[in-house]
Design a protein around this motif. Structure first.
Motif, PDB file in Angstrom:
ATOM      1  N   ASN A   2      38.469  41.315  48.035  1.00  0.00           N
ATOM      2  CA  ASN A   2      38.511  40.612  49.022  1.00  0.00           C
ATOM      3  C   ASN A   2      38.234  39.285  48.412  1.00  0.00           C
ATOM      4  N   ASP A   6      33.792  37.544  50.834  1.00  0.00           N
ATOM      5  CA  ASP A   6      32.861  38.728  50.021  1.00  0.00           C
ATOM      6  C   ASP A   6      30.851  38.253  50.458  1.00  0.00           C
ATOM      7  N   ARG A   9      29.581  37.514  46.609  1.00  0.00           N
ATOM      8  CA  ARG A   9      30.186  36.191  46.527  1.00  0.00           C
ATOM      9  C   ARG A   9      28.681  34.740  47.488  1.00  0.00           C
ATOM     10  N   ASN A  12      25.413  34.245  46.584  1.00  0.00           N
ATOM     11  CA  ASN A  12      25.887  33.481  45.799  1.00  0.00           C
ATOM     12  C   ASN A  12      25.971  32.323  45.694  1.00  0.00           C
ATOM     13  N   VAL A  13      27.187  31.460  46.172  1.00  0.00           N
ATOM     14  CA  VAL A  13      26.729  29.928  46.834  1.00  0.00           C
ATOM     15  C   VAL A  13      25.932  29.598  47.791  1.00  0.00           C
ATOM     16  N   ARG A  15      22.768  30.579  47.645  1.00  0.00           N
ATOM     17  CA  ARG A  15      21.686  31.080  45.936  1.00  0.00           C
ATOM     18  C   ARG A  15      21.675  29.263  45.786  1.00  0.00           C
ATOM     19  N   THR A  88      34.278  27.097  40.739  1.00  0.00           N
ATOM     20  CA  THR A  88      33.191  27.826  40.799  1.00  0.00           C
ATOM     21  C   THR A  88      34.063  29.357  41.775  1.00  0.00           C
ATOM     22  N   PRO A  89      34.132  30.196  41.003  1.00  0.00           N
ATOM     23  CA  PRO A  89      34.810  31.040  41.538  1.00  0.00           C
ATOM     24  C   PRO A  89      33.889  32.072  43.344  1.00  0.00           C
ATOM     25  N   ALA A  90      34.738  31.559  44.219  1.00  0.00           N
ATOM     26  CA  ALA A  90      33.714  32.175  45.252  1.00  0.00           C
ATOM     27  C   ALA A  90      35.319  31.274  45.925  1.00  0.00           C
ATOM     28  N   SER A  91      35.318  31.678  46.992  1.00  0.00           N
ATOM     29  CA  SER A  91      36.574  31.298  48.018  1.00  0.00           C
ATOM     30  C   SER A  91      36.157  30.538  48.830  1.00  0.00           C
TER      31      SER A  91
ATOM     32  N   ARG B  68      43.948  29.382  44.025  1.00  0.00           N
ATOM     33  CA  ARG B  68      41.952  29.082  44.098  1.00  0.00           C
ATOM     34  C   ARG B  68      41.444  30.433  44.290  1.00  0.00           C
ATOM     35  N   PRO B  70      38.881  33.973  43.728  1.00  0.00           N
ATOM     36  CA  PRO B  70      37.862  33.819  43.149  1.00  0.00           C
ATOM     37  C   PRO B  70      38.427  34.637  41.828  1.00  0.00           C
ATOM     38  N   TYR B  71      38.996  35.911  42.134  1.00  0.00           N
ATOM     39  CA  TYR B  71      39.194  36.640  41.186  1.00  0.00           C
ATOM     40  C   TYR B  71      39.779  36.347  39.928  1.00  0.00           C
ATOM     41  N   LEU B  73      39.782  32.962  39.588  1.00  0.00           N
ATOM     42  CA  LEU B  73      38.145  31.696  38.772  1.00  0.00           C
ATOM     43  C   LEU B  73      37.505  32.517  37.759  1.00  0.00           C
ATOM     44  N   GLN B  74      37.104  33.206  38.180  1.00  0.00           N
ATOM     45  CA  GLN B  74      36.336  34.570  37.116  1.00  0.00           C
ATOM     46  C   GLN B  74      36.843  34.467  36.283  1.00  0.00           C
ATOM     47  N   VAL B  99      25.895  33.920  37.539  1.00  0.00           N
ATOM     48  CA  VAL B  99      26.198  34.308  38.245  1.00  0.00           C
ATOM     49  C   VAL B  99      27.078  34.990  38.861  1.00  0.00           C
ATOM     50  N   PHE B 100      28.015  33.843  39.051  1.00  0.00           N
ATOM     51  CA  PHE B 100      29.641  33.989  39.323  1.00  0.00           C
ATOM     52  C   PHE B 100      30.954  34.982  38.438  1.00  0.00           C
ATOM     53  N   TYR B 101      30.032  35.054  37.466  1.00  0.00           N
ATOM     54  CA  TYR B 101      30.855  35.358  36.121  1.00  0.00           C
ATOM     55  C   TYR B 101      30.565  36.792  36.027  1.00  0.00           C
TER      56      TYR B 101
END
Lengths: 272, 286
Positions: A2, A6, A9, A12-13, A15, A88-91, B68, B70-71, B73-74, B99-101
């Motif tokens: 997704n 998610d 995720r 995590n953001v 947090r 940051t790997p989040a949408s 961008r 998220p997958y 960016l990971q 935690v994001f990776y």
């Protein structure tokens, strides 16, 4: 997969933002919490009675709402410091919702809970006490209208009875949303002196609107009112006030939605 | 794989890239070289989704960086040249970031910090510039992303630290079997070519509006001959005086192997843009 939302995720953001909440905003909260205490001490020393303290707490709560975006998310649009936020790997939606959570929901709750707790502790002091009871028993704050119309009768008879008392929670929520959305948006637009620029622009808009309003009102030909009785005029004015507040409420919701969308859009499209 | 097609980019009215096309294949350590202001940092930012192309496309695997996702960016991390850190320790910093990776490896982070001789519990503010850079490098490597973009990573490092940098990058290349299919693709943008000479392969040399070279060391040594001699050669594309004589960069018309000198190569390419393009496009017969 997704890409948009998610829950893990997002958690995590939330947090991550939460971990920096008290670090970046803690001292501001402490200062805002301590202002009623200073007033209490001053009143205690002068042996007076401190009334309308709910209004002071409300005012400070609004202040916390105004300050929080520029304290928590001041670097998100900075070309160097904001890169980590963007990477940051989040949408963008998850980042926006976390920003919304802390600016619109968490901050007023945290401030109000802390302020009411401090107020309660102060009210517990035996003997001479500037406070005449617990604030939570008769809290009448939060309303922006109260801050504007303290001791005024402008609200009596029309919207105050008809709408404000009935939908107070909704109106409070809209006001919080509206004020927060303005400052969240300008936090993403301005890179430096975010608060002063926002307040400056709002003041300018306020002045322009006031001038326009005064000109419109003075241009109205009031001679036609001679044909109506005082009761009819009062009823008409009350109706106008009602409509005005409905329009203002709807406009606040629409403007908040637009400003929040553009905040989200800026998060998504900000370049570094 | 990173694929760039007909990419245009400009800052306001200043054009940086005009119609450039380029590929970065998986599992290599690329050296991205170029003069000041040719757009090395901009290219890394476009690849990592921090800047958006004006025209053309940039894709990383099947992702468009500007979205961008998220997958995406990971799987990518860009370490900028300028070190900006919060008032925290590397340990806390990476705990917040890791935690994001999904492939973040904390024990690997601790090993790297030990290897780079930096205390993970020391605050960034109390560190020297070089220590901060090494700490952030350890953070970046421990995220174990498929793509790692390093902008001037050796700037500010002392000589022993540069050696440690080369060592951990080489070890990282060996230890990246986590991806099953291929190792980490590392792109190192640098002016300090000597610092990364034995590390990078292939080499990409950027110019203001074109890619002057994108070739492996093998391809380079097939096309160019690096002659170390007492005299300057008249046929050389580029000659430079060095202790004990000259280094001459010549078209490899005689099919002999030589050791590539990256600094001389860079200068040869810079001074003979058209000729180099022809040599690499058609061979040395031209």
């Amino acid at each position: 997969m997704n890409n948009t939302f998610d829950i893990k995720r997002f958690g995590n953001v939330v947090r991550r933002d939460g971990m920096s909440y008290f670090k970046n905003f803690g001292w501001t909260l402490v200062v805002l919490w301590s202002i009623p205490v200073i007033f209490w001490i001053m009143t205690y020393v002068s042996d007076g009675v401190y009334t309308n303290r709910d209004i002071l707490i409300s005012l400070l709560m609004w202040l916390s709402l105004i300050i929080v975006p520029s304290r928590l998310y001041k670097d998100v649009n900075d070309s160097r410091k904001g890169m980590l936020y963007a990477m940051t790997p989040a949408s963008s939606l998850e980042k926006f919702l976390s920003m919304f959570l802390y600016c619109v929901i968490v901050t007023p709750i945290v401030y109000m809970l802390g302020a009411i707790a401090i107020d309660t502790i102060l009210a517990l002091k035996p003997g001479t006490n500037p406070y005449d009871g617990f604030i939570f028993k008769d809290f009448n704050g939060l309303r922006l209208s109260d801050l504007v119309h303290v001791g005024d009768v402008a609200m009596n008879g029309s919207f105050a009875e008809h709408i404000l008392n009935k939908n107070q929670a909704l109106i409070n929520a809209v006001q919080v949303l509206y004020v927060s959305s303005i400052f969240m948006f300008t936090n993403m637009i301005f890179k430096k002196r975010k608060l002063s620029k926002t307040i400056g622009i709002l003041t300018l808009i306020g002045i322009i609107l006031t001038i326009l309003f005064v000109r419109i009102v003075t241009d109205i030909d009031v001679e036609f009112l001679d044909d109506y009785t005082d009761e009819e005029i009062t009823a008409f004015v009350n109706k106008v006030v009602d409509y005005f507040y409905y329009i203002m409420l709807s406009l606040s919701v629409i403007l908040s939605a637009v400003l929040l969308y553009f905040t989200y859009y800026k998060i998504k499209r900000q370049t570094y | 794989m990173i694929t760039i097609n007909n990419l245009d980019f400009s800052y306001k009215n200043v054009a940086v890239f005009k119609n450039i096309s380029l590929e970065f294949k998986e599992g290599n350590v690329y050296g991205l070289l170029g003069e000041n202001g040719v757009g090395k940092t901009t290219l890394l930012k476009i690849i990592s989704g921090l800047q958006f192309p004006k025209n053309g496309t940039c894709t990383v695997d099947d992702f468009i960086p500007s979205e961008r996702n998220p997958y995406f960016l990971q799987n990518i991390f860009y370490l900028p040249e300028e070190v900006i850190t919060e008032d925290t320790t590397p340990e806390k910093f990476i705990n917040k970031l890791g935690v994001f990776y999904p492939r973040y490896d904390h024990s690997y982070f601790l090993n790297l910090m030990k290897e780079l001789e930096v205390d993970a519990n020391n605050k960034f503010n109390a560190m020297s510039y070089g220590q901060k850079k090494k700490s952030l490098l350890a953070c970046a490597l421990s995220l174990r992303t498929d793509y790692l973009l390093l902008d001037e990573p050796t700037n500010g490092l002392d000589i022993p630290s540069k050696a440690l940098f080369r060592k951990v990058i080489l070890q990282h290349g060996v230890s990246t079997d986590h991806t099953d299919l291929h190792g980490t693709t590392i792109i190192i943008s640098t002016h300090q070519v000597k610092d990364v000479e034995n590390l990078i392969d292939p080499i990409v040399i950027l110019d203001h509006d074109e890619v002057l070279l994108n070739a492996t060391f093998e391809e380079i040594s097939q096309r160019l001959y690096f002659e170390y001699g007492a005299e300057k050669s008249d046929e050389a594309l580029y000659s430079e005086m060095m202790p004990g004589g000259y280094i001459n960069v010549l078209p490899n018309t005689f099919n002999m192997e030589s050791k590539v000198n990256v600094e001389a190569l860079f200068n040869a390419v810079r001074c003979n843009k058209k000729k180099i393009r022809e040599i690499f496009a058609f061979g040395c017969e031209l």
